[in-house]
Write a protein that holds these residues in place. Structure first.
Motif, PDB file in Angstrom:
ATOM      1  N   ALA A  93      -2.051   8.083  -2.179  1.00  0.00           N
ATOM      2  CA  ALA A  93      -3.448   8.593  -1.771  1.00  0.00           C
ATOM      3  C   ALA A  93      -4.472   8.150  -2.792  1.00  0.00           C
ATOM      4  O   ALA A  93      -5.639   8.135  -2.747  1.00  0.00           O
ATOM      5  N   VAL A  94      -4.004   7.930  -4.088  1.00  0.00           N
ATOM      6  CA  VAL A  94      -4.775   7.656  -5.377  1.00  0.00           C
ATOM      7  C   VAL A  94      -5.250   6.230  -4.968  1.00  0.00           C
ATOM      8  O   VAL A  94      -6.555   6.075  -5.208  1.00  0.00           O
ATOM      9  N   LYS A 105      -5.458   4.591  -2.221  1.00  0.00           N
ATOM     10  CA  LYS A 105      -6.461   4.534  -0.880  1.00  0.00           C
ATOM     11  C   LYS A 105      -7.702   5.263  -1.218  1.00  0.00           C
ATOM     12  O   LYS A 105      -8.808   4.956  -0.869  1.00  0.00           O
ATOM     13  N   SER A 106      -7.994   6.224  -2.181  1.00  0.00           N
ATOM     14  CA  SER A 106      -9.131   6.901  -2.513  1.00  0.00           C
ATOM     15  C   SER A 106     -10.012   5.749  -3.329  1.00  0.00           C
ATOM     16  O   SER A 106     -11.096   5.793  -3.381  1.00  0.00           O
ATOM     17  N   ARG A 107      -9.233   4.755  -4.028  1.00  0.00           N
ATOM     18  CA  ARG A 107      -9.961   3.992  -4.699  1.00  0.00           C
ATOM     19  C   ARG A 107     -10.228   2.718  -4.027  1.00  0.00           C
ATOM     20  O   ARG A 107     -10.883   1.521  -4.325  1.00  0.00           O
ATOM     21  N   GLN A 108      -9.713   2.832  -2.685  1.00  0.00           N
ATOM     22  CA  GLN A 108     -10.098   1.576  -1.593  1.00  0.00           C
ATOM     23  C   GLN A 108      -9.365   0.238  -2.091  1.00  0.00           C
ATOM     24  O   GLN A 108      -9.669  -0.820  -1.538  1.00  0.00           O
TER      25      GLN A 108
END
Length: 219
Positions: A134-135, A137-140
């Motif tokens: 999740a982390v 992905k949040s940072r792309q």
């Protein structure tokens, strides 16, 4: 290309650092090397790392499908709790009877089988990597492309392998040091496993009840 390299570096560092804290898996690797069973240590490591990589890969692609299996979660929880309790009481019994340090009773099995079973029973694989997924992905850095998933999982395996190699190299020193504190070490491992089992019990049976009685915003 820069994003792919950054993703690989993140996965390597996270996996390596996450495998460094003292645990049954890395101590078992050190124990194999300490007893001059390099082949056993390698077989154990390959099996344990393979399970971790497979679980992470499945989790990445099947999160939505796992939602349909919620009715089986209590059963999975009971099995995990039972296995953790058996391992915990084995370590506590060894400490109480002043027996020598034993990483796990499963290490009497063939190394590949022991590595597979201990890694499967590790309740931290999925929560740990789902959180980091999740982390990232949040940072792309991590996207939903299969190639991105594959790079991520391979880097995880390499990072864990690096930590196991470190424990293997330090095996003689580490087991010798821990051997002088056999009873204390058995107590620490037993208590750690017991606390993990109690946390798993809470997550499986208590937290769902609390969420049912009170709105999520109040938890």
């Amino acid at each position: 290309m820069k994003r792919e390299i950054t993703l690989i570096c993140w996965a390597l560092v996270i996996s390596f650092a996450g495998s460094l804290p003292l645990g049954v898996l890395n101590i078992s690797v050190a124990d194999y090397i300490f007893h001059h069973d390099v082949a056993g240590g390698i077989g154990f490591s390959i099996a344990a790392i393979g399970v971790e990589m497979i679980l992470v890969r499945i989790a990445l692609t099947a999160v939505k499908r796992l939602e349909t299996m919620k009715r089986f979660y209590p059963l999975f929880g009971i099995l995990t709790i039972t296995l953790l309790m058996v391992l915990a009481f084995n370590s506590l019994f060894s400490a109480n009877s002043s027996q020598g340090f034993r990483p796990s009773p499963l290490t009497t099995l063939p190394p590949e089988v022991a590595g597979f079973l201990l890694s499967v029973m590790n309740p931290l694989h999925l929560p740990f990597w789902i959180g980091w997924t999740a982390v990232l992905k949040s940072r792309q850095l991590l996207n939903d492309q299969p190639s991105s998933y594959n790079r991520f999982v391979i880097a995880i395996g390499i990072g864990t392998a690096g930590a196991f190699v470190l424990y293997g190299i330090a095996g003689h020193y580490l087991i010798g040091l821990l051997g002088s504190q056999q009873v204390l070490l058995n107590y620490l491992i037993g208590i750690t496993l017991l606390v993990t089992a109690l946390l798993q019990f809470y997550k499986t049976f208590c937290r769902p009840v609390i969420r049912t009685r009170w709105p999520r915003s109040q938890i």
